[in-house]
Design a protein around this motif. Structure first.
Motif, PDB file in Angstrom:
ATOM      1  N   LEU A  43      67.032  87.012  27.133  1.00 44.25           N
ATOM      2  CA  LEU A  43      67.682  88.314  27.293  1.00 44.25           C
ATOM      3  C   LEU A  43      67.172  89.016  28.542  1.00 44.25           C
ATOM      4  CD1 LEU A  43      69.441  90.670  26.012  1.00 44.25           C
ATOM      5  CD2 LEU A  43      67.318  91.446  24.943  1.00 44.25           C
ATOM      6  N   SER A  46      68.000  87.219  31.906  1.00 44.04           N
ATOM      7  CA  SER A  46      69.410  87.327  32.300  1.00 44.04           C
ATOM      8  C   SER A  46      69.702  88.626  33.042  1.00 44.04           C
ATOM      9  CB  SER A  46      70.308  87.238  31.064  1.00 44.04           C
ATOM     10  OG  SER A  46      70.151  88.389  30.244  1.00 44.04           O
ATOM     11  N   GLY A 210      75.870  90.054  26.743  1.00 42.42           N
ATOM     12  CA  GLY A 210      74.592  89.414  27.021  1.00 42.42           C
ATOM     13  C   GLY A 210      73.542  89.628  25.953  1.00 42.42           C
ATOM     14  N   ARG A 212      71.637  89.290  22.337  1.00 44.20           N
ATOM     15  CA  ARG A 212      71.308  88.082  21.576  1.00 44.20           C
ATOM     16  C   ARG A 212      71.361  88.341  20.075  1.00 44.20           C
ATOM     17  NH1 ARG A 212      71.338  86.790  26.950  1.00 44.20           N
ATOM     18  NH2 ARG A 212      70.590  84.654  27.275  1.00 44.20           N
ATOM     19  N   ASP A 283      73.624  79.123  21.589  1.00 40.27           N
ATOM     20  CA  ASP A 283      72.490  78.651  22.381  1.00 40.27           C
ATOM     21  C   ASP A 283      71.677  77.594  21.645  1.00 40.27           C
ATOM     22  OD1 ASP A 283      73.092  80.560  24.434  1.00 40.27           O
ATOM     23  OD2 ASP A 283      72.163  82.099  23.183  1.00 40.27           O
ATOM     24  N   THR A 365      74.560  84.198  22.107  1.00 37.87           N
ATOM     25  CA  THR A 365      74.665  85.230  23.139  1.00 37.87           C
ATOM     26  C   THR A 365      76.046  85.860  23.080  1.00 37.87           C
ATOM     27  OG1 THR A 365      73.143  84.068  24.609  1.00 37.87           O
ATOM     28  CG2 THR A 365      74.548  85.727  25.609  1.00 37.87           C
TER      29      THR A 365
END
Length: 367
Positions: A43, A46, A210, A212, A283, A365
């Protein structure tokens, strides 16, 4: 049975409380820690670097496990921010469960918890605000685009309701059994699909792009819903109840109208619903196991005494979860007797067979 009103773990800190009988859940949380750590690191890597990090734990229950995930996530964020030379954010933590949950016990533990966190993290640890959020996670719980991280462990196998039409078709069972007809399997699977899709849609609105989400669900390894992977623990409880029906202690009609609002999905079923909903990228997806004996940290010594002891602990673990449902349907008068019988059945089976819980963990995600 209105699941929203009835479903909750046993509160307090007594012998039959969830707080005193949740060591399996703790072991699963510890086992899945690396997955959550990777998700929170990803997280930040990114580019997400909020000044206030909003974390939601859905199905938080009460007891020592409630704040375990929260503390490890805050610690990992603090370490990650130090490595990236970022200031540690303020934390907004949301603890969610159904209204019958023992939130009071959680709130009483918060001052000591926050004091300990500040002591462990030292200088630079951001303020932390904790909010209780009563309500069903099959509905919207938070404003749009307000969450950065969502976690849930051992909660999403619970359905929003008992599937319709089971009263006359699932005789002798309280969940999916080896002799349940195809219509029962179909009803349970469809209810899971409906509920999990609702869950995903709600979270897709609430999570930022974005953001999680890591979910661990009591599930099964096999694609067969009647396999022992996911339903054996309930089949043994049905045996105890059926013994009492045979002896006239429980009415047969009462037994036949009782079904557990739960579904233990396979990895393929979880993956399929995520892909159909379309808002999340997967993921990671994995299955882990934990033995029933993890209900307590006893050293193994093969003897009749050991299996009696561990049978008692498994029965207490299940009692902390199932007692409110059983009491609501059958009345409190059967509780001691049914769990005494259940303990004896579980002890016998554990002495002869390998008994395990299967866990499906998925990390996602928000697209």
């Amino acid at each position: 049975m209105e699941v929203y009103e009835v479903l909750h773990m046993n509160g307090g800190i007594g012998e039959a409380s969830y707080a005193s009988n949740s060591s399996v859940q703790k072991k699963v949380i510890i086992m899945t820690k690396p997955i959550r750590e990777q998700a929170i690191v990803d997280l930040y890597n990114s580019g997400n670097n909020p000044t206030t990090l909003c974390i939601a734990d859905l199905g938080c229950s009460s007891g020592p496990n409630t704040l375990l995930v929260v503390s490890e996530l805050m610690e990992m964020v603090h370490i990650t921010c130090k490595k990236l030379a970022h200031r540690t954010p303020e934390f907004q933590v949301y603890l969610n469960d159904l209204p019958g949950n023992d939130f009071n016990t959680i709130f009483k533990s918060l001052p000591g918890f926050l004091k300990e966190m500040r002591k462990q993290m030292g200088l630079g640890f951001g303020p932390c605000f904790v909010t209780g959020v009563p309500g069903s996670f099959y509905d919207r719980l938070f404003p749009a685009n307000s969450l950065h991280f969502v976690h849930s462990s051992y909660s999403l196998m619970w359905l929003s309701q008992v599937p319709a039409g089971l009263e006359s078709s699932n005789k002798g069972n309280i969940y999916i059994g080896s002799n349940s007809p195809p219509s029962v399997l179909k009803a349970y699977h469809e209810q899971f699909q409906k509920d999990f899709m609702l869950f995903l849609k709600c979270r897709s609105v609430e999570l930022v792009t974005g953001g999680r989400m890591v979910l661990t669900i009591l599930g099964r390894k096999s694609d067969d819903p009647t396999s022992r992977d996911g339903c054996y623990i309930w089949e043994l409880m049905a045996m105890a109840l059926n013994e009492m029906v045979a002896e006239g202690l429980i009415e047969e009609e009462r037994m036949d109208s009782f079904n557990i609002p739960q579904y233990t999905p396979s990895p393929a079923e979880v993956k399929s619903e995520v892909q159909k909903e379309g808002s999340f990228s997967i993921d990671g997806l994995e299955v882990s196991t934990v033995p029933w004996s993890a209900c307590r940290n006893y050293e193994y010594y093969p003897s009749d005494e050991y299996f009696t002891d561990i049978g008692h602990d498994v029965a207490m673990c299940m009692r902390s979860v199932a007692e409110p449902l059983l009491s609501n349907h059958f009345g409190r008068g059967i509780i001691e007797e049914v769990f005494q019988r259940y303990k004896e059945i579980v002890s016998d089976r554990m002495a002869k067979e390998k008994t395990e819980f299967f866990n499906v963990t998925i990390s996602m995600t928000r697209n």
